[in-house]
Design an enzyme around this catalytic site. Structure first.
Site: not given
Ligand code: UDP
Length: 336
Positions: A121, A145, A149
């Protein structure tokens, strides 16, 4: 290698992006096995191959599936994706996105799977110092988040050095729109993404659309994002797979168009496409949002020959709007 003799294991293949890639893989002639716990995915979305309903946290099931199908490649989509939720509940993200990815990579090493395509991402960059952001920019995620990743990317890099294992990490910018045949798309009981929320507001399912933050250092004060159509992203995955299967080295690519739109611009375009002047209110900032995220994507264009087709924001929103009508017509929110 003939595509029909290549089996690809797709975790999260029943979800929004995963199911689009499963469709593209199936249409291209690959054998596909989807592995999905259906927590946010849907059985009806898996248009090709077999579906195994299981969790990537379940090592025994995972190993049994590797044993049975003997995939040549793994594409890993299964993950949680809601930034504000990751801020509230970081361990949910580290467990599913990071720890479970370790399980999956471990299974790959154990069963000799050398090719791995990872859904990363743009959130790994945090607040980039330069826009458009290049793949070499420092990783400085500002929410769990993005961190979850970034940690997986690190793990993949180390494993690729230590083992006969290669990966392509695709750093998605803002994935939007739906299948141009309106067969599959995003269905979420509580959507958080801007375009989906705007369209649901146009449909009257949400009372008013909130703009989260109007005091950002951008021309109109709202956040700027690079919206990429899900089918262009799916094609990037197929190219990444072909690259690995033909012996390509591990590599990381940005997936975006290099064109940013502000929240206000997206809202105006959604009003134009739908023909509905839906209610919009200005609200405070949402935690974890960087002001601007726009991709420098010449690397994937150059190395994989990726040629995006659907970079027009109006077209992206049109496909999402057609899909929202399907969701209502087919009552898809009621079906798992
Ligand atoms: N956003 C907004 N209202 C909404 C949903 C999103 O103003 O109802 C903003 C959000 O704060 C961000 C941008 O739209 O600046 C894109 O958010 P989205 O959740 O679609 O994707 P993200 O960039 O978080 O992956």
């Amino acid at each position: 290698m003939k595509r029909s003799s290549v089996t690809v294991l797709v975790t999260g293949g029943a979800g929004y992006i995963g199911s689009s890639v499963v469709k593209a893989l199936g249409e291209a002639g690959y054998q596909v096995v989807t592995y999905d716990n259906l927590s946010t995915g849907h059985e009806w979305a898996v248009l090709y191959g077999e579906l195994v309903v299981a969790d990537i946290g379940d090592k025994d099931r995972l190993h049994a599936v590797f044993e049975r199908y003997r995939p040549q490649a793994v594409m890993h989509f299964a993950a949680h994706i809601v930034v504000p939720e990751s801020v509230r509940n970081p361990l949910k993200y580290y467990r599913n996105n990071t720890v479970n990815a370790v399980n999956l990579v471990e299974a790959c090493l154990r069963f000799g799977v050398k090719n791995f395509v990872f859904s990363s991402s743009a959130a790994v960059y945090g607040i980039p110092q330069e826009i458009p952001v290049r793949e070499e920019a420092p990783l400085a995620p500002i929410n769990p988040y993005g961190q979850s990743k970034a940690m997986v990317e690190r793990i993949l890099t180390d494993c690729a050095k230590a083992h006969p294992f290669r990966y392509v990490s695709l750093r998605y910018f803002n994935v939007a729109g739906a299948d141009t045949q309106a067969k599959i798309g995003q269905v979420s009981p509580e959507p958080t993404h801007l375009i989906v929320r705007a369209l649901k507001t146009a449909m009257g399912q949400i009372d008013r659309l909130e703009i989260y933050g109007t005091d950002y250092p951008t021309p109109d004060g709202t956040c700027i994002r690079d919206y990429i159509h899900v089918e262009d992203l799916s094609r990037a995955h197929l190219l990444a797979l072909e690259y690995l299967l033909s012996g390509g080295e591990s590599v990381i690519f940005n997936c975006g168009y290099g064109q940013g739109y502000s929240v206000r611009e997206v809202v105006e375009k959604a009003k134009e496409v739908t023909g509905v002047d839906f209610p919009v209110v200005e609200a405070g900032r949402r935690p974890g949002d960087p002001p601007v995220l726009v991709a420098e994507s010449s690397k994937i264009r150059r190395m994989l020959g990726w040629k995006p087709r659907y970079h027009d924001l109006g077209f992206i929103i049109e496909t999402a709007w057609e899909w929202e009508k399907q969701v209502v017509a087919r009552r898809l929110w009621c079906i798992s």
